[in-house]
Structure formats: C-alpha cells, structure tokens
Enzyme design. Structure first.
Site, short mmCIF file in Angstrom:
data_model
loop_
_atom_site.label_atom_id
_atom_site.label_comp_id
_atom_site.label_asym_id
_atom_site.label_seq_id
_atom_site.Cartn_x
_atom_site.Cartn_y
_atom_site.Cartn_z
N TYR A 155 0.84 -1.20 0.00
CA TYR A 155 0.00 0.00 0.00
C TYR A 155 0.88 1.26 0.00
CZ TYR A 155 -3.11 3.52 2.18
OH TYR A 155 -3.80 4.66 2.49
N LYS A 198 -9.97 1.17 11.08
CA LYS A 198 -8.70 1.54 11.71
C LYS A 198 -8.84 1.43 13.22
CE LYS A 198 -6.71 3.08 7.89
NZ LYS A 198 -6.54 4.49 7.61
N ARG A 226 0.91 5.14 17.54
CA ARG A 226 0.44 5.84 16.34
C ARG A 226 -0.07 7.22 16.77
NH1 ARG A 226 2.36 1.88 14.75
NH2 ARG A 226 1.66 0.41 13.17
P1 NAD Z 1 -12.29 4.73 2.12
O1 NAD Z 1 -11.97 3.30 1.83
O2 NAD Z 1 -13.41 5.02 3.07
O3 NAD Z 1 -12.57 5.51 0.77
C1 NAD Z 1 -11.99 5.17 -0.45
C2 NAD Z 1 -13.11 5.10 -1.47
O4 NAD Z 1 -12.54 4.78 -2.74
C3 NAD Z 1 -14.15 3.99 -1.15
O5 NAD Z 1 -15.43 4.55 -1.01
C4 NAD Z 1 -14.07 3.07 -2.34
O6 NAD Z 1 -15.30 2.53 -2.75
C5 NAD Z 1 -13.49 4.00 -3.41
N1 NAD Z 1 -12.89 3.22 -4.47
C6 NAD Z 1 -11.97 2.23 -4.35
N2 NAD Z 1 -11.70 1.69 -5.54
C7 NAD Z 1 -12.48 2.36 -6.44
C8 NAD Z 1 -12.66 2.25 -7.83
N3 NAD Z 1 -12.01 1.33 -8.54
N4 NAD Z 1 -13.54 3.08 -8.43
C9 NAD Z 1 -14.23 4.00 -7.72
N5 NAD Z 1 -14.10 4.16 -6.39
C10 NAD Z 1 -13.24 3.34 -5.76
O7 NAD Z 1 -10.94 5.38 2.62
P2 NAD Z 1 -10.67 6.79 3.33
O8 NAD Z 1 -10.28 6.51 4.71
O9 NAD Z 1 -11.79 7.72 3.05
O10 NAD Z 1 -9.35 7.25 2.54
C11 NAD Z 1 -9.40 8.15 1.45
C12 NAD Z 1 -8.02 8.31 0.86
O11 NAD Z 1 -7.09 8.76 1.87
C13 NAD Z 1 -7.42 7.02 0.30
O12 NAD Z 1 -6.68 7.34 -0.85
C14 NAD Z 1 -6.49 6.56 1.39
O13 NAD Z 1 -5.46 5.74 0.87
C15 NAD Z 1 -5.98 7.88 1.92
N6 NAD Z 1 -5.53 7.74 3.32
C16 NAD Z 1 -6.43 7.55 4.30
C17 NAD Z 1 -5.99 7.40 5.61
C18 NAD Z 1 -6.96 7.19 6.74
O14 NAD Z 1 -6.51 7.10 7.87
N7 NAD Z 1 -8.26 7.09 6.50
C19 NAD Z 1 -4.63 7.48 5.91
C20 NAD Z 1 -3.73 7.68 4.87
C21 NAD Z 1 -4.19 7.83 3.57
#
Ligand code: NAD
Length: 327
Positions: A155, A198, A226
């Site tokens: 990731y 998480k 964390r």
């Molecule tokens: P989340 O999983 O709730 O949201 C990601 C969304 O992307 C989901 O709703 C999923 O359906 C959508 N998605 C995935 N594959 C897809 C596809 N092929 N087509 C269309 N939609 C698609 O995650 P989040 O916590 O809201 O995170 C959002 C972003 O922030 C991500 O890029 C994640 O890597 C990054 N991030 C989040 C955290 C955290 O703590 N939440 C930490 C570091 C980075």
C-alpha cells in the site's frame, strides 16, 4: 462570481464523503464518483457518478459530461483507493488488489490532465521507511525521510509511486498537484465493522460491544504507537493545502502519539466501562509512527491541534449508536 466546481473521487468513502460536505459548505458545485454511495448518510454532492475508476472511460465520463456546462474541473480530489486498516493492509492477501487497483486509478487521472486545473492526491504516512519506525518513541516523520524508500506495505509503495506519477504530471504538463500524507484519519461515519476499520474505530467498537466489566482483544502487545487525526482537521488541512502554493508532499497528521493499549483504555474510559486487555497475535505494521509538523506549520502557517480525546469521544458515541442499531 461563478461557483467553483470540484470532482471528488472516492466520494462514497469516509474522507471523501466528509470532503464533499465541506466543499458544499464552501459554496462549490461538487460531483462525487465512487463504486458505492456513502454508507451512513446521503451524499451532499450535486451529482454522483457510480462507477469503477479503474476504467479509463469512467474517469473520462466523470470529468466530461455533456448535460452540465463544465469544460474543465477547477479541482479534482483523488481519494479513491483500495485500502483499509492493519487487518486489510498487512496480511498480504490483498496486496495485488491494493497495488493494481489504486495504481490503475492514478494512471488514468494522470493522463486526463487536460480536463482539470488542479489535482489533490491523498497519499499516506505508510510511505515512510520501516527502518525508522522501529521504536515506540518515534520522534516524528519528516517529509524528507521518505527517501531512501522502504515502506512496510505494498500500500505504501503504491502511494509512493503515485506521488511520483502526479509530480511527473505536474512537471511535464504544468497542471499543479497538491499531495498530502495523511496519518490515520478517524471520526464518525467511518468504516467500523467490515475488516477495513482503523484502530480508533476498532477499539470503540470492541469497547461498545463488551460487557461491563469486560475484556477486549488487542493485536500484539499493544505497545505499538500511532497518532490519529480527527476528520475535521484533515479537511481543514486539505483545503489549506489546495489553496496554497506548496507543491511537495505534506504531512497532514497529529503529533499526539499514543499506544494502542492506551487508545483502548481511552475508549473504555469514555464509555465508563472497566475493560481488561487480552493480547493476541495479529497484523501489526510498524512499531512506532508519529507525524512531524514542522513543514506544515511553515508552509500553511497552521497545524492540527484538536485533542485526540475529544475526537475519540465523538467517534465512540457514533460507533456505540451503530452497535446498538445493529443488535
Ligand atoms: P475509504 O476506503 O473510506 O474511501 C476510499 C473510497 O474509494 C471507497 O469509497 C471506495 O469505494 C473508493 N474506491 C476504491 N476503488 C475504487 C474504484 N475502482 N472506483 C471508484 N471508487 C473506488 O478510505 P478513506 O479513509 O476515506 O481514505 C481516502 C483516501 O485517503 C485514500 O486514498 C487513502 O489511501 C488515503 N488515506 C487515508 C488514511 C486514513 O486514515 N483514513 C490514511 C492515509 C491515507
């Protein structure tokens, strides 16, 4: 003045659905796109495209639609990714999906640069090298520590690749990018019980489900540390970064580091329950991780300062409600 418009990719997810609300509050016209609609409340987006962003044609359609008069989006927020907590990222069984699915989405958007004026990309603290996160007393990860690279998960490697991809897009096309490295974002309306949750959500759920007095299970010895950032501050950081001139990757995280044991005990205290901790084997990730906010203070003249306890109180109360509803 004409309304600004934004495309939010991942608008059905945790941060994306909150970001749509925030942009609407700021007066934007917003289109959301995701595989799914938000789980816990109706999307605030003006328009919502349900589709798979691994398909180039879906990305194009999301950026071009003849029934509304948008030739070029002012801002694209690319948050769509195949991701989850330690139980999803560190077992190894999802690695191919995690790398392939997310990279494909980012490859698509990096080619569609003529359709937007600026792109925001959500990277992660998971890009930082594992060898500098072996101590529970991590003094904080500065942005420049990302290289020489050695993330502890596929990731993290995908995020590092996509950071570079968008920086290349910026360099070769002139279309600006803004890149955040989020450190564990949490809050209400986040995943809490599907294996992708998480630690703050997992601890809240376990405590809410436990009897009083009761016991909950913790992966490892629970001394791993964390920092966790409450969703409202994450949104504030995104908006400040997008409106700034800063073009390098930037930490958006809290410096309030806590062990997983103490996070669990905090949830128990908020719930008013006597909870003992049972340590069991499980996926762990690095030993200690913390944000380091010197750069964000310098370039945005702002840094998160909302206390973890307050964010946990709000999160626990929302999760306890979900647990009650699901009985
Ligand atoms: P989340 O999983 O709730 O949201 C990601 C969304 O992307 C989901 O709703 C999923 O359906 C959508 N998605 C995935 N594959 C897809 C596809 N092929 N087509 C269309 N939609 C698609 O995650 P989040 O916590 O809201 O995170 C959002 C972003 O922030 C991500 O890029 C994640 O890597 C990054 N991030 C989040 C955290 C955290 O703590 N939440 C930490 C570091 C980075």
């Amino acid at each position: 003045m004409e309304k600004k418009n934004a495309l939010v990719c991942g608008a059905g997810g945790f941060i994306g659905s909150h970001l749509v609300k925030r942009l609407k509050d700021e007066g934007y016209w917003v289109r959301g796109v995701d595989l799914k609609y938000p789980e816990f409340s109706k999307s605030a987006a003006d328009d919502f495209v349900q589709g798979d962003l691994r398909d180039y044609s879906t990305c194009r359609t999301a950026l071009v639609k003849s029934n509304i008069n948008i030739k070029e989006f002012d801002e694209v927020y690319q948050l769509a990714a195949d991701m989850g907590g330690a139980g999803y990222i560190f077992t190894g069984v999802h690695d191919l999906d995690v790398m392939h699915n997310s990279a494909q989405i980012n490859l698509n958007f990096s080619k569609l640069h003529p359709r937007f004026k600026k792109l925001f990309f959500s990277s992660s603290a998971c890009v930082y090298p594992q060898d500098i996160q072996k101590d529970v007393n991590n003094p904080g990860l500065r942005e420049e520590y990302a290289y020489p690279a050695n993330p502890d998960s596929e990731y993290g490697w995908e995020k590092l690749f996509s950071e570079r991809l968008y920086l290349t897009m910026q360099r070769n096309t002139g279309v600006p990018v803004r890149i955040s490295r989020f450190h564990n974002i949490f809050g209400p309306e986040g995943t809490w019980n599907n294996g992708k949750e998480k630690a703050p959500a997992a601890m809240s759920r376990k405590v809410a489900e436990a009897s009083n007095p009761g016991e909950i299970e913790i992966w490892g010895d629970g001394d791993q540390t964390r920092s966790f950032l409450y969703i409202d501050e994450c949104l504030e950081g995104i908006r400040r970064l997008v409106n700034s001139d800063y073009t390098g990757p930037l930490n958006i995280g809290s410096e309030e580091m806590i062990s997983i044991n103490n996070l669990a005990l905090m949830a128990a205290d908020i719930a008013g329950k006597y909870i003992s901790l049972k340590h069991i084997p499980g996926p762990l990730g690095v030993r200690g991780r913390n944000s380091e906010n010197t750069l964000i203070k310098k370039v945005l003249d702002w840094a998160p300062d909302y206390p973890l306890r307050k964010g946990m109180e709000k999160t626990y109360s929302w999760i306890a409600e979900q647990v009650e509803k699901s009985k």
